[in-house]
Write a protein that holds these residues in place. Structure first.
Motif, PDB file in Angstrom:
ATOM      1  N   LEU A   1       0.826  -1.208   0.000  1.00  0.00           N
ATOM      2  CA  LEU A   1       0.000   0.000   0.000  1.00  0.00           C
ATOM      3  C   LEU A   1       0.861   1.259   0.000  1.00  0.00           C
ATOM      4  CD1 LEU A   1      -2.881  -0.751   2.547  1.00  0.00           C
ATOM      5  CD2 LEU A   1      -3.106  -0.410   0.081  1.00  0.00           C
TER       6      LEU A   1
ATOM      7  N   TYR B   1      -6.674   3.873   1.561  1.00  0.00           N
ATOM      8  CA  TYR B   1      -7.213   2.559   1.923  1.00  0.00           C
ATOM      9  C   TYR B   1      -7.780   2.598   3.335  1.00  0.00           C
ATOM     10  CZ  TYR B   1      -7.539  -2.397   3.035  1.00  0.00           C
ATOM     11  OH  TYR B   1      -8.003  -3.636   3.432  1.00  0.00           O
TER      12      TYR B   1
ATOM     13  N   ASN C   1     -11.580   1.826   4.701  1.00  0.00           N
ATOM     14  CA  ASN C   1     -11.736   0.555   5.417  1.00  0.00           C
ATOM     15  C   ASN C   1     -11.600   0.685   6.928  1.00  0.00           C
ATOM     16  OD1 ASN C   1     -11.793  -1.674   3.148  1.00  0.00           O
ATOM     17  ND2 ASN C   1     -10.269  -0.147   2.542  1.00  0.00           N
TER      18      ASN C   1
ATOM     19  N   THR D   1      -7.062  -3.823   7.859  1.00  0.00           N
ATOM     20  CA  THR D   1      -6.232  -4.272   6.746  1.00  0.00           C
ATOM     21  C   THR D   1      -6.258  -5.785   6.644  1.00  0.00           C
ATOM     22  OG1 THR D   1      -4.253  -4.330   8.146  1.00  0.00           O
ATOM     23  CG2 THR D   1      -4.680  -2.296   6.945  1.00  0.00           C
TER      24      THR D   1
ATOM     25  N   ILE E   1      -6.697  -5.411   0.597  1.00  0.00           N
ATOM     26  CA  ILE E   1      -5.659  -4.639  -0.075  1.00  0.00           C
ATOM     27  C   ILE E   1      -5.568  -5.020  -1.549  1.00  0.00           C
ATOM     28  CG2 ILE E   1      -3.161  -4.236  -0.193  1.00  0.00           C
ATOM     29  CD1 ILE E   1      -3.155  -4.555   2.901  1.00  0.00           C
TER      30      ILE E   1
ATOM     31  N   PHE F   1      -8.485  -3.598  -3.441  1.00  0.00           N
ATOM     32  CA  PHE F   1      -8.320  -2.154  -3.616  1.00  0.00           C
ATOM     33  C   PHE F   1      -7.386  -1.845  -4.780  1.00  0.00           C
ATOM     34  CE2 PHE F   1      -6.435   1.951  -1.901  1.00  0.00           C
ATOM     35  CZ  PHE F   1      -7.546   2.721  -2.184  1.00  0.00           C
TER      36      PHE F   1
ATOM     37  N   MET G   1      -9.124   4.164  -7.057  1.00  0.00           N
ATOM     38  CA  MET G   1      -7.704   4.211  -6.730  1.00  0.00           C
ATOM     39  C   MET G   1      -6.895   4.457  -8.004  1.00  0.00           C
ATOM     40  SD  MET G   1      -4.971   3.988  -5.094  1.00  0.00           S
ATOM     41  CE  MET G   1      -3.269   3.594  -5.476  1.00  0.00           C
TER      42      MET G   1
END
Length: 314
Positions: A204, A213, A217, A221, A226, A229, A236
Motif C-alpha cells: 500500500l 485505503y 476501510n 487491513t 488490499i 483495492f 484508486m
C-alpha cells in the motif's frame, strides 16, 4: 498526427512512468526486506529483479543478489537499459523529438528532471540514502505529469501521452503486487502472520495508497482487502481497474478524433470486461500470481497493438 510524433509522446510518458514505478518497486522490496528477521535478505532482492524483468541482464553481470548490487543495477547501471537513469534518458530523448508538440512547461520539467537525477545518480547509492533518492525520483516525474495536466490541450497529443502513462502504470502495479506473491514469503506457513500483514501494508505504501485505503476501510487491513483495492477499485488511481478505464477512455477519444475504431480498442475492452467480471475471491481462488501474469501479458499485447494501429514504435 504523424506516427513518429504519436510514438514519441507515448514512449516519453511510458519511460517517465517506468522510472517512477521502478523506484516504487525498489522501495517495496527494500521495505519488505526490513520486515524479515532472517540474516539473508537475498530472496527479497532477487524477487525485485525478477519481477522487474531484469533477471537475465543482472545474472550476466553478478553472481549474487546483494542490496548494493541490486540498488545500483536498477538505479544507474550503464549496462542496464531499464535502469532509472536509462529510462529518464529515453524520456528526455523522446521529449526532444516531440518538443514542438509539448508546452514549454512540460519540456522544462522533463529537462530539469533529467538534470537533477543525473546528478543524484552520478555516484553509487547507499541503503542509507536510498529513501531520499527514491523520493526525488517520484517527485521529479510527478512534476512533469503535473505540467502536462496543467498546460496541455485535451486533444490527441494528450491522449497518446496518457495512454503511455496508463499502459506502463497498469503493468507496474501488477508487478508490484506480484513481487509480494512471487518469492517474498519464506514459507506458506507465514501467510496470515505479522510478517505477511506487514508486507501487504508495504505494498500500500509503495503505491501511495495507505491513507486512502484506511479512509475507506476504517483501518481494517487484510490481504484480500488490499488486493481488491489495488486490482478492482476504480477510485484508486494506481489500481489495475482505474488504469484500464483510462486506457479505454483515451482510445475512445482517439476513435472520435480520427473517426476510426482500432483493434486495440476491442482488446482493451476485453481486458476491462475480465476485470469487471472478476471478484477478489475468484482471483485468489484461481491464483493471484497467475491472474497478475495473465494481466501483464494482456497489457503487453495491448501496447504492441496500439503501436501497430497508430503506426509508431519506441
Amino acid at each position: 498526427m504523424l506516427g513518429k510524433t504519436a510514438g514519441g509522446l507515448f514512449w516519453m510518458f511510458r519511460y517517465l512512468e517506468r522510472a517512477e514505478n521502478t523506484a516504487r518497486l525498489l522501495e517495496a522490496g527494500w521495505r519488505m526486506a526490513l520486515t524479515r528477521s532472517a540474516d539473508d535478505g537475498s530472496n527479497e532482492w532477487q524477487s525485485i529483479i525478477t519481477t522487474a524483468g531484469m533477471a537475465q541482464g543482472y545474472n550476466e553481470k553478478y553472481d549474487s543478489y546483494t542490496s548494493g548490487n541490486v540498488v545500483n543495477y536498477m538505479l544507474r547501471d550503464r549496462d542496464n537499459p531499464s535502469s532509472i537513469m536509462a529510462t529518464i534518458d529515453q524520456a528526455r530523448s523522446n521529449a526532444r523529438t516531440v518538443r514542438t508538440a509539448l508546452s514549454s512547461e512540460v519540456w522544462e520539467a522533463t529537462n530539469e528532471c533529467w538534470m537533477v537525477l543525473k546528478e543524484e545518480l552520478a555516484r553509487p547509492v547507499s541503503e542509507r540514502n536510498l529513501h531520499d533518492v527514491l523520493a526525488t525520483i517520484r517527485y521529479r516525474t510527478s512534476v512533469v505529469r503535473g505540467a502536462l495536466h496543467g498546460t496541455m490541450l485535451r486533444n490527441d497529443i494528450f491522449s497518446f501521452a496518457r495512454l503511455g502513462t496508463f499502459i506502463e502504470r497498469a503493468d507496474n502495479t501488477a508487478r508490484i503486487l506480484d513481487v509480494k506473491y512471487y518469492v517474498l514469503l519464506p514459507s506458506a506457513a507465514f501467510v496470515g502472520t505479522n510478517i505477511d500483514n506487514a508486507q501487504w501494508e508495504v505494498i500500500l505504501r509503495s503505491v501511495s495508497a495507505e491513507q486512502s485505503y484506511r479512509w475507506l476501510n476504517a483501518g481494517d487491513t487484510s490481504p484480500l482487502g488490499i488486493a481488491e483495492f489495488l486490482i478492482l477499485d476504480e477510485r484508486m488511481p494506481r489500481s489495475l481497474a482505474f488504469c484500464q478505464s483510462q486506457i479505454d477512455k483515451h482510445l475512445h477519444q482517439l476513435e472520435q478524433e480520427y473517426g476510426a475504431r482500432q483493434g486495440s480498442q476491442a482488446l482493451s475492452e476485453k481486458i476491462s470486461k475480465r476485470l469487471s467480471d472478476s471478484t477478489i475471491s475468484s482471483i485468489f481462488q484461481d491464483g493471484l500470481h497467475e491472474f497478475l501474469r495473465d494481466f501483464i501479458d494482456d497489457i503487453h499485447k495491448l501496447s504492441s497493438l496500439i503501436e501497430q494501429d497508430f503506426r509508431f514504435t519506441g
